[in-house]
Structure formats: C-alpha cells, structure tokens
Design an enzyme around this catalytic site. Sequence first.
Site, short mmCIF file in Angstrom:
data_model
loop_
_atom_site.label_atom_id
_atom_site.label_comp_id
_atom_site.label_asym_id
_atom_site.label_seq_id
_atom_site.Cartn_x
_atom_site.Cartn_y
_atom_site.Cartn_z
N LEU A 18 0.87 -0.78 0.28
CA LEU A 18 -0.15 -0.07 0.08
C LEU A 18 1.14 1.43 0.13
O LEU A 18 0.15 2.33 -0.34
CB LEU A 18 -1.13 -0.09 1.11
CG LEU A 18 -1.88 1.48 1.57
CD1 LEU A 18 -3.03 1.41 0.10
CD2 LEU A 18 -2.20 1.19 2.94
N ARG A 20 4.86 3.03 0.69
CA ARG A 20 6.92 2.33 1.12
C ARG A 20 7.16 3.73 1.63
O ARG A 20 6.70 4.91 1.36
CB ARG A 20 7.58 1.95 0.08
CG ARG A 20 7.44 0.79 -0.95
CD ARG A 20 8.25 0.67 -1.76
NE ARG A 20 7.84 -1.06 -1.84
CZ ARG A 20 7.63 -1.53 -3.00
NH1 ARG A 20 7.06 -0.38 -3.54
NH2 ARG A 20 7.98 -2.88 -3.31
N GLY A 21 7.53 3.00 2.66
CA GLY A 21 8.54 5.00 3.78
C GLY A 21 10.01 4.79 3.71
O GLY A 21 10.42 3.24 3.90
N GLY A 22 10.51 5.47 5.22
CA GLY A 22 11.81 5.27 5.00
C GLY A 22 11.84 4.01 5.83
O GLY A 22 13.09 3.83 6.45
N MET A 23 10.88 4.09 6.56
CA MET A 23 10.79 2.56 7.85
C MET A 23 10.69 1.13 7.30
O MET A 23 10.82 0.90 7.86
CB MET A 23 10.48 3.73 8.70
CG MET A 23 11.09 4.59 10.15
SD MET A 23 10.02 4.39 11.66
CE MET A 23 10.96 6.15 11.89
N GLU A 25 7.73 -0.17 4.55
CA GLU A 25 6.01 -1.16 3.27
C GLU A 25 5.58 -1.17 4.16
O GLU A 25 5.58 -1.58 5.78
CB GLU A 25 6.65 -2.46 2.82
CG GLU A 25 7.52 -2.02 2.07
CD GLU A 25 8.69 -3.31 1.17
OE1 GLU A 25 8.84 -3.40 -0.03
OE2 GLU A 25 7.61 -4.53 1.01
N VAL A 26 4.47 -0.95 3.95
CA VAL A 26 3.03 -1.37 4.78
C VAL A 26 2.34 -2.08 3.19
O VAL A 26 2.02 -1.39 2.21
CB VAL A 26 2.16 -0.04 5.62
CG1 VAL A 26 0.13 0.14 6.24
CG2 VAL A 26 2.79 0.98 6.43
N LYS A 41 2.94 -3.82 9.13
CA LYS A 41 4.18 -3.05 8.93
C LYS A 41 5.45 -3.56 8.70
O LYS A 41 5.31 -4.70 9.73
CB LYS A 41 4.00 -1.71 10.13
CG LYS A 41 4.91 -1.36 9.87
CD LYS A 41 5.30 -0.23 8.45
CE LYS A 41 6.03 1.05 8.80
NZ LYS A 41 5.75 2.36 7.88
N ASP A 136 9.23 10.29 15.60
CA ASP A 136 9.21 11.14 14.39
C ASP A 136 7.75 12.11 14.56
O ASP A 136 6.92 10.85 13.44
CB ASP A 136 9.37 9.74 13.54
CG ASP A 136 10.13 9.67 12.43
OD1 ASP A 136 10.18 10.84 11.76
OD2 ASP A 136 9.64 9.75 11.45
#
Length: 510
Positions: A18, A20-23, A25-26, A41, A136
Amino acid sequence: MTERKALKGRYELERLPLARGGMGEVWVGHDVELDREVAVKFLRVQEEVDRDELTRRFVRESRITARLQHPGVPAVFDVGTDEGRPYLVMQRVRGMSVSDLLAVHHQLSIGWSAAIAAQVCSVLVEAHQASLVHRDLKPANLMLEPDGTVKVLDFGLAAALGVTDTSTITRSGQGIGTPAYMAPEQVLAAMSGPRTDLYSLGCSLYEMLTGRHVFTGPTSYAVMNKQVDQLPTAAREHRPEIPFALNTVLNGLLEKKPENRPDSAQVVYEQLLPFVRDVGSIPSLLNPPTDLSPVRMYAAVLNKAFDDDSASAGALTAAPNTAAPDIISGDLDEARAAASELATQARFKEAAQLLGAMLDPDVVDLLDPEVVNARLEWANILFEGGDYHAAAPAYQALIADLAARSGPDSELVFRCRAQYAECQAMLGNMTVAIETAQRLLADEQRVYHPTDPRPFELRRKVGQWQLAAGQRDEAEQTLRTLLDDLLRKYSETHPAVAKVRDLLASLTIR
C-alpha cells in the site's frame, strides 16, 4: 493465478504494498482466522544492522505500543518476522494523512489545526505515561479519518529501528527521523524524550497553520542546522489571522531547549482546546455531520454528561480506591526468578508488577539484604521497560539504603546514581541529569583511577546531555578533553573513541 503471500498461514497479503517509506512498507492483509482486514508494517532492515538486536528492540517497542489503550492509536494485533524482516500486524486505518491533506489544501483552518494537534496531545499523554516516546511525529504519521478522529501511526518504530543512534547521524546521515520535524536534542545528541515529541508537534502545527515547514534548506544538514541554531519566523507573519494566544502556544512548543518547552502534552492540550471551534467541513474527506457516526455519538454523550459542572464534580467522580494492596503470596526468590524470565521475554510491565507487589513496606523489611537485591532488580526492570518515572525514585531510594549498608563509595551506590541520572535525562530533565552525573563523576574519579572505563563512560554521557541541553561550548570542552584522554589509553579504532568522535561531529551542525 499466483497465490497471495501468507504470514503464519493466517495473514494473506495483497500482491503490492500500500505504501513505502523510510522505515519500511505497509501492506493490506486479510486475517483469515477472524475474517477481517488488517495492515501489516514491515520494517526496513539495513544490511549492517544486527538483526538479533533489531528484533529484540522491535519486540520490546511492540509490546509497549500494544499496551496503549487509546482510540487515537491503531490497535496492535500481532508481531513476527518473515525472511528476517520484523513485521507488525495492526488495525487498518482508513482516511487521509495530514501531509496529503496539506498537499491538497495547502493549509488547514485554525479550528482544524488545533483540533488535530489537541487529539495528538491526548494520544501523547497516554503514550508518555507509558514511557513511550514517538520520536518521529510528523504530518505523514497523522491520519485523519472520515469521522474527524486522528490516528497517530508508527509508535515505537523509530526506537525499534534505533534511528536515534548517534552513529547513524554522523556516518550515514540516513534513517534518523525527518529533519523538518526534529528537535535540537535529536540533532545534536541523538536523544529523545517526551518534550522531543512536543517540539515535533510544534513543527506539525506550524505546517498545518501556515502551509510551510518551520525550516527549509537544500540538504538535510542545512535543515538540521536551522533546527539547532535559527529562530523560526513567527507563524503570524505567514498568516496574520492566527490568534496571538495560539502563536504563543506554538512558540512554546518550538523552544530550542527541552526544559523551556511545556511540561507535558496535557498542558498543551489544555492550551489548544479554546481554539477548537468553527472547524467546518473538509470536502471529499469528512463525512457530513448529518451522517450517522458511532464515534461522534459516543463523544456527544460524554460531552453532554460533563457539560454540567456538578455532574463532573460530583456524581461522575469515582470513589477513591481504599482497598488494601493485593500482595502476591509466595517466596521472594520465586518472584524474582519469574520476573527475570518475563523480562527476558520483554514483558517488562508484567515483570515489574510481579516483583513490585512483593516489595510492600508494610509486609517486608526494605533493608533486608535479599529485599534490597530484589528492589535493585525491580528498578532495573522498570528502567529497561522504559518506565523512567517509576525507575527514578526507585533508584533514589536505593542510593540511601545501599550507602547505609555498604558505604557511599560502593559500586552499587555508584551504579544507582548513574541510573538515576540516566532516568532524568530520558525524562528531559537535562539540568538535573548533568548535575547528578558531575557529582558522581567527581566521586568515581576519586575512588577509581581517572582512566577507568567507568568515569570515561560517564564523561561521554555528560557531554551528550550537555549537547541535548544546548550547552554546546561546555559539551565541546567535555568531549574534546575526553577524546584526548581516550587516545592516550586506547587506539583510534577503540569503540569508545568512535562514540566520542560521533558526538563531536554533531558540533559541526551550526
């Protein structure tokens, strides 16, 4: 047709993530046992990371996050690893992130900005009481649902990933949080506490009100420089209709030194409430007020019940709990062994409750040697579980009792004094932490050799806390003197040397 990936044979994932980010994937998943939609996550794992240590931190933070019972925090259902990647199974949240909302509307109304920030404060009150710091907080982690409620995402993930490690800042410059929302103490000393979250909330509120970041720059380091040294442009200069009182709240959140910010999220919540009015609608996102909303119905009942001051002060006031403490029967040694096993499993709250119940002063002699040992284990479990509010007085009481038993210069007394200072630092009370550590340092250097590893480590922490407190000149003096002494004893490749060099490198952010 390719089968959908299933975790534990239970959670079937969609074929594409769904987000993607710095930490990490969801993914959207389906819990086949309970027939419900979930979000999964996965944490991003760098090659050089110690995977066992990452998994340990991840399990610890997941357990703390799962204890948060608040409508503004997505429920945690499960935790696990898949092909070496830790993952969290949680409630699927539907809505729009505040960052996406700002991309569409540029800025939010004053009422909605205050409403979102106040809801976040209510979440932070619950989290900080559980000794959980977000680390964060930013608009991308705030999800506004169609009924108007806010969900705060990614609690505990920053700590699980270790993104506040100093080495991460100085060596890679990546994975350290989001510079536009980082507090000065995160940038300089890689430290985070409850007031760090308040600074990040201030950056987010500023952006909601003005449509601008507090600070911008061509690089992450340029932004971090400004977070440390530059005063922000007043929000009212960008948007004159912002009330003076709200601008004052915002300025308090954005104070450079943690100790100059508000005492707690509850204080900020109360300051924001008067501005939660005339929120209006947000087209294509919020359900109309005429639509049936169970959440709004629920809140309306409480609002009506507490509108009457007499009701809130009288009939709805809970009677005080006068019941005697529930003392667990059994042998203290058995309780200590059970608590130790629970702590090994990162079940710190249960371990602390189990052992703490055995230490009632009306039942046991707190000065008995075995009881003192159990008290020390209890304090250590509280500390390891992140409950610094409870750990600090536990260590403080032990200092006096251990000094009476073994003398003020005993190693255990010194250790408890060091842990007490650490608790104060983690709570954001940097002045107390530094003063406590400096007194301890003088005693350690008197009792041990000045080049003993224990005084060396304490000097490094003093320098780190001075950085976090904004005492940059003092920190530089502390750390450079320490580096010289370390190099006289160790080689350049010694881990202690690397740690101090990393802290000194943060001083180049000016």
